[in-house]
Write a protein that holds these residues in place. Structure first.
Motif, mmCIF file in Angstrom:
data_model
loop_
_atom_site.group_PDB
_atom_site.id
_atom_site.type_symbol
_atom_site.label_atom_id
_atom_site.label_comp_id
_atom_site.label_asym_id
_atom_site.label_seq_id
_atom_site.Cartn_x
_atom_site.Cartn_y
_atom_site.Cartn_z
ATOM 1 N N PHE A 99 8.934 3.838 -0.158
ATOM 2 C CA PHE A 99 9.180 5.229 -0.571
ATOM 3 C C PHE A 99 10.669 5.434 -0.868
ATOM 4 C CE2 PHE A 99 5.351 5.617 2.090
ATOM 5 C CZ PHE A 99 4.549 6.440 1.328
ATOM 6 N N LEU A 100 11.523 4.817 -0.043
ATOM 7 C CA LEU A 100 12.970 5.057 -0.134
ATOM 8 C C LEU A 100 13.594 4.500 -1.405
ATOM 9 C CD1 LEU A 100 14.012 4.267 3.561
ATOM 10 C CD2 LEU A 100 13.557 6.500 2.526
ATOM 11 N N SER A 101 12.885 3.588 -2.062
ATOM 12 C CA SER A 101 13.483 2.940 -3.231
ATOM 13 C C SER A 101 13.451 3.815 -4.488
ATOM 14 C CB SER A 101 12.772 1.603 -3.499
ATOM 15 O OG SER A 101 11.444 1.856 -3.892
ATOM 16 N N PHE A 102 12.796 4.968 -4.427
ATOM 17 C CA PHE A 102 12.715 5.845 -5.605
ATOM 18 C C PHE A 102 13.963 6.724 -5.708
ATOM 19 C CE2 PHE A 102 8.457 4.435 -5.388
ATOM 20 C CZ PHE A 102 7.860 4.679 -6.608
ATOM 21 N N LYS A 103 14.655 6.582 -6.821
ATOM 22 C CA LYS A 103 15.894 7.336 -7.025
ATOM 23 C C LYS A 103 15.603 8.820 -7.264
ATOM 24 C CE LYS A 103 20.252 6.823 -9.410
ATOM 25 N NZ LYS A 103 21.007 6.286 -10.543
ATOM 26 N N THR A 163 6.081 13.568 2.902
ATOM 27 C CA THR A 163 6.229 13.295 4.335
ATOM 28 C C THR A 163 5.502 11.991 4.686
ATOM 29 O OG1 THR A 163 4.299 14.615 4.945
ATOM 30 C CG2 THR A 163 6.427 15.750 4.939
ATOM 31 N N VAL A 164 6.085 11.245 5.632
ATOM 32 C CA VAL A 164 5.527 9.949 6.049
ATOM 33 C C VAL A 164 5.543 9.849 7.575
ATOM 34 C CG1 VAL A 164 6.233 8.763 3.925
ATOM 35 C CG2 VAL A 164 7.777 8.767 5.911
ATOM 36 N N ASN A 176 18.341 2.188 1.641
ATOM 37 C CA ASN A 176 18.294 3.515 1.003
ATOM 38 C C ASN A 176 17.979 4.639 1.999
ATOM 39 O OD1 ASN A 176 18.739 2.627 -1.754
ATOM 40 N ND2 ASN A 176 16.690 1.732 -1.635
ATOM 41 N N SER A 177 18.440 4.477 3.233
ATOM 42 C CA SER A 177 18.157 5.498 4.251
ATOM 43 C C SER A 177 18.788 6.846 3.899
ATOM 44 C CB SER A 177 18.624 5.036 5.629
ATOM 45 O OG SER A 177 20.019 4.810 5.621
ATOM 46 N N THR A 224 0.827 -1.204 0.000
ATOM 47 C CA THR A 224 0.000 0.000 0.000
ATOM 48 C C THR A 224 0.866 1.262 0.000
ATOM 49 O OG1 THR A 224 -1.662 -1.261 1.207
ATOM 50 C CG2 THR A 224 -1.936 1.116 1.159
ATOM 51 N N SER A 225 1.942 1.248 0.793
ATOM 52 C CA SER A 225 2.876 2.384 0.756
ATOM 53 C C SER A 225 3.453 2.549 -0.645
ATOM 54 C CB SER A 225 4.003 2.186 1.777
ATOM 55 O OG SER A 225 3.606 2.674 3.051
ATOM 56 N N ALA A 226 3.657 1.440 -1.341
ATOM 57 C CA ALA A 226 4.157 1.520 -2.719
ATOM 58 C C ALA A 226 3.184 2.299 -3.606
ATOM 59 C CB ALA A 226 4.391 0.120 -3.281
#
Lengths: 273, 273
Positions: free
Chosen positions: B134-138, B121-122, B179-180, B103-105
């Motif tokens: 979310f972090l996986s988006f370059k 924001t999350v 991906n932090s 769902t976050s995806a």
């Protein structure tokens, strides 16, 4: 909708099933993609086939926002369809919102007034003044995350804070908020053994329980620990029902899956009455 | 947008100001209500008057969702206007989302792809698997709530969990996620004294700091504790700028208020260089 009206519906339909309307266009039958509004058409067929078996529907807003303006339009049409044709059904905007007070008031307006949902899910991290604006709406319900069904629940929710786990602290604290009678809580079915603990803190509140089905939760376990005098449970299934078939018979198969769950619920209700 | 591009813009504009586009139709000049899309017209005038003074704009989604389909359309037009006319500006969807992984995806798709924001924001309550999608988006940034500016922050965020406060636990834990490096954090200006503590945990991350102005936070205090080698701060002001005048000169007065903050920032940057 009052809590009593929800309870009455549960006894009438012999069901405490909530169906999650989480429409992913990669998973719907291809013929629907040729219609003007495939998301709404999918939902309409699911609702038409299952409304006698479910007491609640829960669209997750993420699946609508992902399609932008068209998606928001589909969400609007879906809630209008439910409110027009099945006003007795409890509707949940699964939005997991929460912000500073004046902003939460805008979210409450969005979901309770503009879209006219009976309830909305909210996240507790920002505390009392982020939730109370939702609680002030009469006849509306605010469903706060307590213990979620995902693995990440163990990152913070189950960590001990002042001698008790964070999710218990959230439950305890929220009972003191203004209009807390309008609160329900999200408790994942994948952690059924925790539900007994939760019932000690909020014996009378309704619990919305996701995670039965695709995520591996067990209905009997949840009921064993979670049922109360008013039943007090809404068991959600999304993927296990709506994507049980990806062919043009998806609505028929969805109704079969919903019926299986409803019949298990009917047995459980018999034992309660 | 890369972090370096944001830093370059800060030095070029001598500003680390973010303007919150939280449009409440009860607070805009009445002549705007006669236009076809008053929310967008308001935003356009604010952006036209202030874009040389600010490095970021932050529409809060609540204020758009409250107006339903029309509001979502205004949000879409606002981000398109920014991306077309001011591609160098960092855009923040202040949405405070977070849900189970799949769902976050969908939320990530909504804000990063469909609306093409640079960041969103999350909320951290649901843990790792609710944020990693979310972090996986370059080239995109995920701004997680750590310590918020409201009173409710003291309900849970500052409570001690395993020997440290929850907001510190959130910061510490998030550093281990995949991906932090794409993480930034929300830290309220109303709690400036906490920012020094936060800098020890995340010395290199950008902090988005709301609460300067209407909520009472102080710019100098925030910078004293929060500034780092890359500046590392985005200071947000919403109501203090956009509603400084409620008359037809609102954009001119907004620019004056933004200029005041920008000039204070220019002084602070001089001391850094």
């Amino acid at each position: 909708m009052t809590t009593q009206e929800l309870v009455d519906q549960i006894w009438k339909k012999k069901s405490f099933l909530c169906i999650g309307l989480d429409v992913d266009l990669n998973k719907v039958p291809s013929y629907l993609l040729e219609t003007e509004d495939p998301i709404f058409e999918f939902n309409k067929k699911i609702i038409d086939a299952t409304h006698h078996l479910a007491v609640a529907y829960k669209p997750n807003t993420a699946f609508y926002e992902a399609y932008g303006l068209k998606g928001w339009k589909s969400l609007e049409k879906t809630i209008q369809y439910l409110n027009t044709n099945h006003p007795e059904i409890f509707t949940i905007a699964d939005a997991k919102r929460g912000d500073i007070g004046n902003t939460s008031a805008m979210y409450a307006k969005a979901f309770f007034e503009d879209l006219a949902f009976d309830s909305v899910t909210v996240a507790p991290y920002m505390g009392k003044d982020s939730i109370e604006p939702f609680l002030s709406f009469k006849g509306k319900h605010t469903i706060m995350l307590a213990l979620t069904s995902n693995q990440g629940a163990f990152d913070f929710q189950t960590k001990t804070i002042g001698g008790i786990e964070l999710y218990k602290k959230v439950l305890e604290t929220s009972k003191e908020w203004q209009n807390s009678k309008n609160l329900m809580y999200v408790v994942g079915a994948t952690k059924a053994e925790f539900i007994g603990e939760i019932r000690k803190i909020v014996p009378n509140s309704f619990l919305l329980v996701p995670g039965v089905g695709a995520q591996g939760g067990n209905l009997q376990d949840v009921c064993k620990y979670g049922i109360n005098d008013q039943i007090g449970l809404l068991i959600n299934s999304s993927r296990g029902i709506i994507y049980a078939s990806k062919e043009s018979d998806f609505d028929v198969v969805a109704a079969e899956k919903a019926k299986e769950l409803q019949q298990q619920m009917e047995e459980i209700l018999k034992a309660q009455s």
